[in-house]
Design a protein around this motif. Structure first.
Motif, PDB file in Angstrom:
ATOM      1  N   ARG A  19       0.819  -1.207   0.000  1.00 28.51           N
ATOM      2  CA  ARG A  19       0.000   0.000   0.000  1.00 28.51           C
ATOM      3  C   ARG A  19       0.857   1.262   0.000  1.00 28.51           C
ATOM      4  O   ARG A  19       1.883   1.309   0.657  1.00 28.51           O
ATOM      5  CB  ARG A  19      -0.875   0.052   1.253  1.00 28.51           C
ATOM      6  N   ARG A  67     -12.222  -5.049  13.941  1.00 27.57           N
ATOM      7  CA  ARG A  67     -12.117  -4.468  12.597  1.00 27.57           C
ATOM      8  C   ARG A  67     -13.523  -4.210  12.016  1.00 27.57           C
ATOM      9  O   ARG A  67     -13.753  -3.179  11.385  1.00 27.57           O
ATOM     10  CB  ARG A  67     -11.330  -5.452  11.724  1.00 27.57           C
ATOM     11  N   SER A 134     -11.483  -3.092   3.916  1.00 30.17           N
ATOM     12  CA  SER A 134     -10.530  -4.056   3.356  1.00 30.17           C
ATOM     13  C   SER A 134     -10.313  -3.666   1.904  1.00 30.17           C
ATOM     14  O   SER A 134     -11.288  -3.458   1.165  1.00 30.17           O
ATOM     15  CB  SER A 134     -11.094  -5.476   3.437  1.00 30.17           C
ATOM     16  N   SER A 136      -9.380  -5.152  -0.954  1.00 23.90           N
ATOM     17  CA  SER A 136      -9.992  -5.913  -2.049  1.00 23.90           C
ATOM     18  C   SER A 136     -11.519  -5.857  -2.016  1.00 23.90           C
ATOM     19  O   SER A 136     -12.172  -6.187  -3.005  1.00 23.90           O
ATOM     20  CB  SER A 136      -9.514  -7.365  -2.011  1.00 23.90           C
ATOM     21  N   SER A 181      -3.530  -8.466   5.707  1.00 24.24           N
ATOM     22  CA  SER A 181      -3.339  -7.084   6.190  1.00 24.24           C
ATOM     23  C   SER A 181      -1.920  -6.867   6.711  1.00 24.24           C
ATOM     24  O   SER A 181      -1.267  -5.885   6.371  1.00 24.24           O
ATOM     25  CB  SER A 181      -4.327  -6.769   7.317  1.00 24.24           C
TER      26      SER A 181
HETATM   27  C1  DP6 Z   1      -3.469 -11.612  -2.021  1.00 21.45           C
HETATM   28  O1  DP6 Z   1      -7.804  -6.976   0.615  1.00 21.45           O
HETATM   29  O2  DP6 Z   1      -7.350  -8.914   2.142  1.00 21.45           O
HETATM   30  O3  DP6 Z   1      -5.844 -11.464  -2.088  1.00 21.45           O
HETATM   31  O4  DP6 Z   1      -6.685  -4.383   2.536  1.00 21.45           O
HETATM   32  O5  DP6 Z   1      -5.585  -5.546   4.412  1.00 21.45           O
HETATM   33  O6  DP6 Z   1      -7.935  -6.131   3.834  1.00 21.45           O
HETATM   34  P1  DP6 Z   1      -6.583  -5.667   3.321  1.00 21.45           P
HETATM   35  O7  DP6 Z   1      -6.032  -6.798   2.367  1.00 21.45           O
HETATM   36  P2  DP6 Z   1      -6.815  -7.756   1.380  1.00 21.45           P
HETATM   37  O8  DP6 Z   1      -5.634  -8.243   0.422  1.00 21.45           O
HETATM   38  C2  DP6 Z   1      -5.861  -9.091  -0.646  1.00 21.45           C
HETATM   39  C3  DP6 Z   1      -4.579  -9.614  -1.161  1.00 21.45           C
HETATM   40  C4  DP6 Z   1      -4.676 -10.691  -2.222  1.00 21.45           C
HETATM   41  C5  DP6 Z   1      -4.568 -10.111  -3.625  1.00 21.45           C
HETATM   42  C6  DP6 Z   1      -5.825  -9.478  -4.209  1.00 21.45           C
HETATM   43  O9  DP6 Z   1      -6.944  -9.941  -3.943  1.00 21.45           O
HETATM   44  O10 DP6 Z   1      -5.664  -8.523  -4.982  1.00 21.45           O
END
Ligand code: DP6
Length: 312
Positions: A19, A67, A134, A136, A181
């Motif tokens: 991020r 959360r 979140s 995604s 996360s």
């Molecule tokens: C590997 O959306 O679960 O699935 O923003 O901390 O909630 P946070 O993370 P998250 O990350 C997903 C990561 C992944 C890749 C993707 O779906 O793009």
């Protein structure tokens, strides 16, 4: 003051990893995904002055509960209400095994809570709000094939644009031990992170072009390349994150062999050991037959492209 929403999980063809702004969940790179018809979360949110204490349905760890209620607070602040809340939520798939339960979870939570409070938000605003819960999750709000860049996500094509399948092979359905996360926060410690960030824009263009021309081979190739690249970053960050198990590796090898024998199928993997097999609808039967020969598979979930989060 009560509403129920259903939201799909989504599978990223180009992944979000790392991020630019941790607190605001602004991603380091754009990502592109497809909503999944058979992996959904249904969430009912009720606000009332007569509820004694905020509560979330059973099955969440205290951290997850915090959360979820933190996200509710964010939405409550938009109206100024002090009403307490009850959140009841149910997944159609095993929780926390790299199936994006936070995506469908926070998308359904955002849409249900906003509706229960009578907030009239545009879809664009809803994606921004879900992202704060979140990252995604913002991709689970618009329909079909979705792109997320910066603050917002939007639909590129509706679900019926291309009859693709995500045949999700569950090889382990216990909860994972490192949340994505925490993983995002340390992504930049990988010596390969910057290189990935620089390469993703070209991959996004290649994927958009494959979608536009419905060129399945090009889609599969760039998707697999990006998945392996993300896992390379994960495995080389500090502390390293290794999500694959022996079954994951066996399936990755099998996919290569199936392709050699003429079956057009590609894999992608999120933050867990389960393998998503992507193919065109006309090859669903052949892929399912091939998967039958793999030993010790726990469950197979067949997904089609789906609409985004909505009130029911
Ligand atoms: C590997 O959306 O679960 O699935 O923003 O901390 O909630 P946070 O993370 P998250 O990350 C997903 C990561 C992944 C890749 C993707 O779906 O793009």
């Amino acid at each position: 003051m009560r509403a129920t929403a259903v939201a799909p999980a989504n599978i990223a063809f180009i992944k979000y990893w790392g991020r630019k702004d941790a607190a605001l969940r602004i991603p380091s790179n754009a990502s592109l995904s497809m909503n999944l018809s058979s992996c959904t979360t249904t969430t009912t949110v009720e606000f009332s002055r007569t509820i004694e204490k905020d509560s979330v349905s059973l099955g969440f760890t205290p951290l997850e509960e915090k959360r979820i209620l933190g996200h509710i607070d964010r939405i409550r602040k938009l109206t100024g209400t002090t009403d307490r809340v009850t959140v009841a939520t149910k997944n159609s798939f095993p929780k926390s095994a790299g199936v994006a339960s936070s995506a469908s979870g926070f998308a359904a939570l955002t849409v249900a809570a906003a509706s229960a409070l009578g907030l009239r938000l545009s879809q664009k605003e809803l994606t921004r709000l879900a992202r704060l819960g979140s990252g995604s999750a913002c991709r689970s709000i618009p329909d079909g094939f979705v792109k997320w860049e910066g603050e917002f996500a939007y639909s590129l094509y509706p679900p019926d644009y291309w009859d693709l399948r995500d045949i999700l092979v569950i090889v382990e359905n216990s909860a994972k031990n490192v949340s994505s996360s925490a993983g995002h926060t340390a992504a930049h410690t990988s010596p390969y992170f910057e290189k990935r960030v620089q390469e993703v824009p070209t991959r996004i263009l290649r994927l958009e072009s494959a979608l536009r021309t419905k060129n399945f081979q090009n889609l599969g190739e760039v998707m697999e390349e990006d998945c392996l690249d993300m896992h390379h970053v994960m495995q080389t960050q500090n502390p390293p994150l290794y999500y694959w198990n022996d079954k994951t590796k066996e399936l990755m090898e099998a996919v290569k062999a199936w392709r050699k024998s003429g079956l057009p199928v590609y894999f992608t993997i999120d933050a867990g050991p389960n393998v998503h097999l992507i193919c065109e609808g006309k090859f669903e039967g052949d892929v399912l037959k091939a998967v039958k020969d793999v030993q010790n598979v726990q469950e197979v979930i067949v997904n089609k492209p789906a609409r985004g989060a909505h009130i029911i």
